[in-house]
Design a protein around this motif. Structure first.
Motif, short mmCIF file in Angstrom:
data_model
loop_
_atom_site.label_atom_id
_atom_site.label_comp_id
_atom_site.label_asym_id
_atom_site.label_seq_id
_atom_site.Cartn_x
_atom_site.Cartn_y
_atom_site.Cartn_z
N ALA A 68 1.28 -1.16 0.22
CA ALA A 68 0.32 0.20 0.14
C ALA A 68 1.05 0.79 0.15
N THR A 90 -7.04 -1.79 -3.10
CA THR A 90 -6.01 -0.51 -2.40
C THR A 90 -5.03 0.17 -3.46
N ILE A 136 -7.26 -4.90 6.17
CA ILE A 136 -7.16 -4.20 4.77
C ILE A 136 -7.31 -5.49 4.09
N ALA A 140 -13.63 -2.49 -1.20
CA ALA A 140 -13.35 -1.58 -0.50
C ALA A 140 -14.84 -0.78 0.23
N LYS A 143 -14.17 -1.24 3.69
CA LYS A 143 -13.23 -0.05 3.99
C LYS A 143 -14.71 1.42 4.05
N ILE A 325 -7.95 4.53 4.47
CA ILE A 325 -6.80 3.87 4.31
C ILE A 325 -5.31 4.77 4.84
#
Ligand code: 13P
Ligand code: SF4
Length: 332
Positions: A68, A90, A136, A140, A143, A325
């Motif tokens: 990342a 990510t 993680i 998405a 997240k 993130i």
């Protein structure tokens, strides 16, 4: 570097001089991928769970956090993510202007799949006011529903950054969650997800193997079940385990995580012995992640040639999932 030449007739990078057509059986994938990277201004980010030949082609090799961090700062136009789908997502979220390629779109993750967004939304609605932390290894959309993201390398730090009076929801990995509860002393509401690779290790067989190898230390990834973690001499993320074996004085280790990491361990410590932890079902190669191992040299070559499959996300989803993130990256 070892060249993986497939097929018996050697032709220049697979071009058959007779008809000028690419002959896939004789392509020198290693050289062709290197050439394509230059031609397409691409970079390969690779996780430790990839097969050794894929790891050898990496521009950047590391754990989920490192990948990342790299995605945030690479200068090339195209990122090939030699890992699984949530890692490619990510990378796209962090750096949306890049073209993000994944060699096989089916490279998913059992842990990410164990947390469907609709059900998770209903789950978090039951605990209003809680801080939502997602590992993680999730989609998405998960997240985007989270306040903070973490990886196994920074999970403790992320949890400790949350004020003590706040209730915490942690998803999707119950094993990592239980480990963090013990490590931080914080109560957390856990989503009941897990990784099929780390759940496959056999406690009984590990104990027997350790008895036969009294000089070996047993080290484990925190995605493993708590009974396995209880007998570990060291618990850490892939990069944590790698650092440990480099700095530790022992000469032998039984390693409970995806066996791809053994390649880099052996490279960093050529005089040490690494034994993959045994699994319950000896008929399968369960300590290899079936999703991670979908990526091959041929698929990396194909995705560079075709500039596909690409990972693209809706701009609203990118915006929502980027904030937690970025908080994690700032904390790391
Ligand atoms: P880390 O890369 O954080 O060690 O996590 C391992 C993993 O399961 C990736 O899928
Ligand atoms: Fe997912 Fe487990 Fe494979 Fe990692 S090892 S990608 S957590 S299934």
């Amino acid at each position: 570097m070892k060249s993986f030449r497939v097929g018996s007739i050697k032709r220049l990078n697979g071009i058959n001089p007779k008809n000028n057509m690419m002959d896939r059986d004789s392509i020198d994938y290693v050289q062709s991928i290197k050439d394509l990277k230059k031609e397409k201004n691409a970079v390969i980010l690779c996780h430790y769970y990839q097969s050794p030949e894929v790891q050898e082609l990496a521009d950047y090799l590391g754990d989920s956090l490192y990948l990342a961090q790299c995605a945030a700062k690479v200068t090339q136009n195209t990122i090939v993510l030699a890992g699984v789908h949530f890692m490619a997502e990510t990378a796209k979220i962090i750096n949306p202007s890049k073209k993000v390629l994944i060699p096989d779109l089916n490279a998913g993750c059992s842990l990410a799949d164990s947390c469907p967004p609709k059900e998770f939304k209903n789950f978090i609605n039951q605990y209003p006011g809680s801080t939502v932390v997602s590992y993680i290894n999730c989609a998405a959309e998960i997240k985007a529903l989270s306040d903070l993201v973490c990886t196994s390398t920074n999970a403790k730090k992320v949890i400790e950054s949350i004020p003590k009076n706040k209730s915490i929801i942690f998803a999707p990995d119950k094993n990592l969650g239980n480990y963090l509860i013990k490590e931080t002393g914080r109560e957390m509401i856990l989503w009941e997800g897990s990784c099929m690779v780390h759940e496959a290790f056999s406690l009984e067989k590990i104990i027997n193997l350790a008895r036969k190898n009294p000089d070996a230390k047993f080290i484990a990834h925190p995605e493993s079940v708590s009974s396995v973690l209880e007998i570990a001499n060291f618990i850490g993320s892939t990069s944590g385990l790698l650092k440990f074996v480099q700095n530790d004085s022992s000469k032998k280790y039984i390693v409970a995580t995806e066996s791809g990491i053994l390649h880099e361990m052996q490279k960093k410590c050529p005089n040490k012995i690494f034994i993959p932890a045994p699994i319950e079902d000896e008929t399968c190669a369960c300590s290899e992640c079936a999703y991670m191992r979908l990526n091959t040299l041929q698929k990396i070559y194909n995705c560079l040639i075709n500039e596909s499959p690409q990972v693209n996300l809706d701009s609203k989803l990118i915006k929502k999932s980027k904030a937690p993130i970025e908080k994690m990256l700032a904390l790391s």
